[in-house]
Scaffold this motif. Structure first.
Motif, PDB file in Angstrom:
ATOM      1  N   PHE A  91      11.098   4.782   5.377  1.00 39.06           N
ATOM      2  CA  PHE A  91      11.402   6.139   5.843  1.00 39.06           C
ATOM      3  C   PHE A  91      11.775   6.162   7.323  1.00 39.06           C
ATOM      4  N   GLU A  92      11.100   5.366   8.124  1.00 40.95           N
ATOM      5  CA  GLU A  92      11.409   5.283   9.545  1.00 40.95           C
ATOM      6  C   GLU A  92      11.064   3.876  10.028  1.00 40.95           C
ATOM      7  N   ARG A  93      12.015   3.234  10.681  1.00 38.71           N
ATOM      8  CA  ARG A  93      11.847   1.842  11.077  1.00 38.71           C
ATOM      9  C   ARG A  93      11.219   1.733  12.463  1.00 38.71           C
ATOM     10  N   LYS A 107      -6.780   4.641  17.112  1.00 36.69           N
ATOM     11  CA  LYS A 107      -7.301   4.192  15.813  1.00 36.69           C
ATOM     12  C   LYS A 107      -6.955   5.186  14.709  1.00 36.69           C
ATOM     13  N   SER A 108      -6.968   6.468  15.033  1.00 35.12           N
ATOM     14  CA  SER A 108      -6.712   7.509  14.022  1.00 35.12           C
ATOM     15  C   SER A 108      -5.303   7.424  13.446  1.00 35.12           C
ATOM     16  N   TYR A 109      -4.375   6.799  14.186  1.00 37.27           N
ATOM     17  CA  TYR A 109      -2.993   6.737  13.709  1.00 37.27           C
ATOM     18  C   TYR A 109      -2.846   5.827  12.496  1.00 37.27           C
ATOM     19  N   PHE A 110      -3.816   4.943  12.267  1.00 38.86           N
ATOM     20  CA  PHE A 110      -3.746   4.105  11.070  1.00 38.86           C
ATOM     21  C   PHE A 110      -4.160   4.878   9.820  1.00 38.86           C
ATOM     22  N   ALA A 111      -4.768   6.047  10.036  1.00 32.95           N
ATOM     23  CA  ALA A 111      -5.059   6.947   8.913  1.00 32.95           C
ATOM     24  C   ALA A 111      -3.901   7.917   8.686  1.00 32.95           C
ATOM     25  N   PHE A 112      -3.033   8.072   9.693  1.00 33.39           N
ATOM     26  CA  PHE A 112      -1.853   8.941   9.610  1.00 33.39           C
ATOM     27  C   PHE A 112      -0.641   8.120  10.037  1.00 33.39           C
ATOM     28  N   PRO A 113      -0.166   7.227   9.157  1.00 35.32           N
ATOM     29  CA  PRO A 113       0.846   6.245   9.543  1.00 35.32           C
ATOM     30  C   PRO A 113       2.145   6.821  10.101  1.00 35.32           C
ATOM     31  N   ALA A 114       2.503   8.065   9.719  1.00 37.66           N
ATOM     32  CA  ALA A 114       3.730   8.646  10.256  1.00 37.66           C
ATOM     33  C   ALA A 114       3.637   8.768  11.776  1.00 37.66           C
ATOM     34  N   ARG A 115       2.467   9.128  12.285  1.00 41.17           N
ATOM     35  CA  ARG A 115       2.252   9.202  13.725  1.00 41.17           C
ATOM     36  C   ARG A 115       2.351   7.803  14.350  1.00 41.17           C
ATOM     37  N   LEU A 116       1.898   6.811  13.599  1.00 41.56           N
ATOM     38  CA  LEU A 116       1.909   5.431  14.076  1.00 41.56           C
ATOM     39  C   LEU A 116       3.332   4.987  14.396  1.00 41.56           C
ATOM     40  N   CYS A 130       1.976   2.167   2.153  1.00 42.33           N
ATOM     41  CA  CYS A 130       2.602   3.499   2.280  1.00 42.33           C
ATOM     42  C   CYS A 130       4.123   3.418   2.227  1.00 42.33           C
ATOM     43  N   ASP A 131       4.653   2.189   2.210  1.00 41.07           N
ATOM     44  CA  ASP A 131       6.103   1.969   2.268  1.00 41.07           C
ATOM     45  C   ASP A 131       6.705   2.736   3.437  1.00 41.07           C
ATOM     46  N   LEU A 132       6.011   2.700   4.538  1.00 37.93           N
ATOM     47  CA  LEU A 132       6.347   3.523   5.692  1.00 37.93           C
ATOM     48  C   LEU A 132       7.702   3.184   6.289  1.00 37.93           C
ATOM     49  N   VAL A 139       0.689 -12.700   0.885  1.00 39.76           N
ATOM     50  CA  VAL A 139       2.132 -12.903   0.991  1.00 39.76           C
ATOM     51  C   VAL A 139       2.887 -11.648   0.552  1.00 39.76           C
ATOM     52  N   LYS A 140       2.307 -10.887  -0.351  1.00 38.76           N
ATOM     53  CA  LYS A 140       2.941  -9.636  -0.784  1.00 38.76           C
ATOM     54  C   LYS A 140       3.188  -8.707   0.412  1.00 38.76           C
ATOM     55  N   ILE A 141       2.207  -8.605   1.286  1.00 40.66           N
ATOM     56  CA  ILE A 141       2.344  -7.751   2.476  1.00 40.66           C
ATOM     57  C   ILE A 141       3.334  -8.361   3.457  1.00 40.66           C
ATOM     58  N   LEU A 142       3.248  -9.685   3.669  1.00 46.51           N
ATOM     59  CA  LEU A 142       4.186 -10.356   4.559  1.00 46.51           C
ATOM     60  C   LEU A 142       5.623 -10.148   4.088  1.00 46.51           C
ATOM     61  N   ASN A 143       5.861 -10.294   2.802  1.00 43.11           N
ATOM     62  CA  ASN A 143       7.221 -10.156   2.270  1.00 43.11           C
ATOM     63  C   ASN A 143       7.761  -8.745   2.465  1.00 43.11           C
ATOM     64  N   TYR A 144       6.883  -7.749   2.363  1.00 44.32           N
ATOM     65  CA  TYR A 144       7.326  -6.368   2.624  1.00 44.32           C
ATOM     66  C   TYR A 144       7.821  -6.250   4.067  1.00 44.32           C
ATOM     67  N   TRP A 145       7.017  -6.718   5.008  1.00 46.66           N
ATOM     68  CA  TRP A 145       7.375  -6.615   6.422  1.00 46.66           C
ATOM     69  C   TRP A 145       8.636  -7.408   6.738  1.00 46.66           C
ATOM     70  N   ARG A 146       8.750  -8.597   6.205  1.00 44.49           N
ATOM     71  CA  ARG A 146       9.942  -9.422   6.472  1.00 44.49           C
ATOM     72  C   ARG A 146      11.184  -8.776   5.874  1.00 44.49           C
ATOM     73  N   GLY A 147      11.021  -8.112   4.731  1.00 41.27           N
ATOM     74  CA  GLY A 147      12.149  -7.417   4.127  1.00 41.27           C
ATOM     75  C   GLY A 147      12.623  -6.237   4.954  1.00 41.27           C
ATOM     76  N   GLN A 148      11.671  -5.563   5.599  1.00 48.75           N
ATOM     77  CA  GLN A 148      11.998  -4.386   6.403  1.00 48.75           C
ATOM     78  C   GLN A 148      12.463  -4.764   7.814  1.00 48.75           C
ATOM     79  N   LEU A 149      11.982  -5.878   8.331  1.00 43.47           N
ATOM     80  CA  LEU A 149      12.320  -6.306   9.698  1.00 43.47           C
ATOM     81  C   LEU A 149      12.849  -7.746   9.669  1.00 43.47           C
ATOM     82  N   PRO A 150      14.034  -7.952   9.089  1.00 42.81           N
ATOM     83  CA  PRO A 150      14.538  -9.325   8.893  1.00 42.81           C
ATOM     84  C   PRO A 150      14.829 -10.072  10.190  1.00 42.81           C
TER      85      PRO A 150
END
Length: 503
Positions: free
Chosen positions: A260-262, A221-230, A255-257, A278-289
């Protein structure tokens, strides 16, 4: 396979030493989980516990599936308790269950005995050392029926008393069988679990793993507070399938994570539990087409899900994402206020669900069971129980269902009936709004918009609201917040926000 005992046995015999359940420090194979489960089951049967409710009070870890297996293999049914829940709520659940025994691990044992001083406590560490009793286990398995209760999941009731949804072996096998087949889940699948075991969303990937031989990795659960670890953890475990609440997906997006790392292995991104902006969905779809995205929809009372939509086109940020169509094994009925079925597009109605996913009712709660589990309004010739969801939906021109919020969450403002989620969908598309939540102040008859952003953009956001919303839907008050609190299930805690900002 007719019961979850069959599922556990088949997984152990088919996949043997393959990794089944892991957390940050431990890993168990399917065979190891069954072996531990048999020992726990034998301890329960020796204690004279069969066809009874057993509460599991353990910290979230890869040990919990073995605890669940132990309860199921002994022909009992379990309830996983939230160790971070207030003692008063846990006591209410235990009182409703009338559980004779609580299974807990060493990390939680002291607190368990403080909260439940009159209950028998069985130590997980001692139970897994118990000698497995093959004869007793075989007798328990022989007595178990597909329609027997497998577990109870408690959700918050409107009266303040938790509701315990009764789910059977048949419910879980029917629903998870559909889930595994529809999304081609198999032994090569690696789930990355965000949801706690006491939340219905955990049913899909947990029992999906048991049915298919997939690996189930618990994300700290703590990794959602430190997304780089996630990101590192997901790539290290080669996780390719996630089933998260939109709030968790929003953490990564804000965080636009992924710039930086896919996520190097991601194939499936499933989400449920709350409306996906949809704003969040579009971010994810853009990063993972190349990934598959699916909106899964359903209440706990339908085991987990009853409708789904695999995203197959682009959406504007101001649009609502469909909840799609019925899962195979479920039937969705849209009903108007007169109990007549709605089939045409654009007409709002209440969603009813029929089929093998529908729970038996609420545990020791006949009044609320009778109100929600009702006779199918389209059938009068014979008894046919369906679940009345309280969700408002309508078909679009493509024949897909759209969600318009809860029937009991509608407000009446300036003489109009308004669904606050509709305002949130529009305002989430406004530039400068990271995420927003709409509340209603009954005493002042005011709509209040909470938004992530800056005070400097408040005037622009107010102007956009007037342009995009019908006059009676425009919020009266705008409050800038740094972030939104989440509840135990990882969803935005709207009850806490209302208490904090409305009173």
């Amino acid at each position: 396979m007719t019961t979850l005992i069959d599922v556990i046995d088949r997984a152990a015999e088919t996949y043997k030493n393959k990794t089944a359940f892991t957390d940050i420090g431990e890993s168990f194979s399917f065979e190891e989980v069954r072996t531990l489960g048999r020992r726990i089951a034998s301890a329960l049967l020796q204690a004279g516990v069969m066809f009874r409710p057993v509460a599991i009070y353990m910290e979230r870890s890869a040990k919990i599936p073995a605890a669940m297996a132990g309860v199921l293999l002994s022909a009992n049914f379990y309830t996983v308790l939230d160790t971070e829940s207030p003692p008063e709520r846990l006591s209410k659940i235990a009182e409703t269950l009338e559980t004779p025994l609580i299974l807990c691990d060493g990390a939680a044992e002291e607190r368990c005995k403080e909260i439940f001083p009159e209950k028998t406590v069985l130590s997980y560490e001692k139970a897994v050392l118990h000698t497995s009793d093959a004869a007793r286990l075989a007798e328990a398995a022989k007595k178990l029926l597909p329609g027997d209760q497998a577990f109870t999941i408690f959700t918050s009731g409107s009266t303040g008393t938790p509701k315990g949804t009764v789910l059977t072996h048949a419910n879980v096998i029917a629903y998870c069988g559909w889930f595994v087949e529809r999304f081609s889940i198999g032994p090569d699948t690696n789930f990355g679990s965000q949801t706690p075991f006491y939340f219905s969303m955990s049913v899909s990937d947990l029992f999906g793993a048991w049915l298919s031989g997939a690996a189930y990795h618990i994300i700290p659960k703590s990794y959602f507070a430190f997304p780089a670890r996630l990101v590192h953890y997901i790539n290290e475990r080669k996780i390719d399938t996630i089933y998260w609440v939109p709030t968790a997906l929003g953490i990564v997006a804000r965080c636009d994570l992924l710039s930086f790392e896919r996520f190097r292995y991601m194939k499936n991104v499933f989400f449920a539990g709350e409306v996906m902006p949809v704003k969040i969905l579009n971010y994810w779809r853009g990063q993972l087409p190349e990934a598959r995205f699916a909106n899964l929809f359903g209440p706990t009372e339908t085991t987990d899900i009853c409708a789904y939509y695999v995203v197959d086109r682009d959406f504007e940020e101001s649009e609502s994402l469909p909840i799609g169509a019925a899962c195979e094994g479920a039937r969705l009925i849209v009903v108007d206020e007169d109990g007549k079925e709605i089939k045409e597009a654009g007409r709002l109605g209440e969603l009813y669900v029929a089929g093998g996913f529908v729970a038996k009712g609420y545990y020791r709660d006949p009044v609320r069971t009778a109100a929600a589990f009702v006779q199918n309004p389209l059938i009068s010739a014979y008894p046919d129980t369906v679940y009345r969801t309280g969700d408002l939906v309508a078909y679009n021109d493509r024949g897909e269902l759209l969600y318009f919020g809860r029937k009991d969450h509608q407000i009446k403002h300036l003489g109009y009936r308004i669904e606050l989620g509709e305002i949130e969908t529009v305002m989430n598309s406004v530039e400068g709004v990271g995420l927003c939540v709409c509340l209603y102040d009954e005493q002042k008859d005011e709509i209040v918009l909470l938004y992530e952003g800056t005070d400097e953009r408040k005037r622009q956001i107010m102007d956009e609201a007037k342009k995009r919303l019908t006059a009676y839907m425009v919020p009266a008050k705008y409050i800038c917040v740094e972030g939104f609190p989440v509840n135990a299930n990882g969803k935005t805690d709207k009850a806490l926000l209302k208490k904090r900002y409305i009173g």
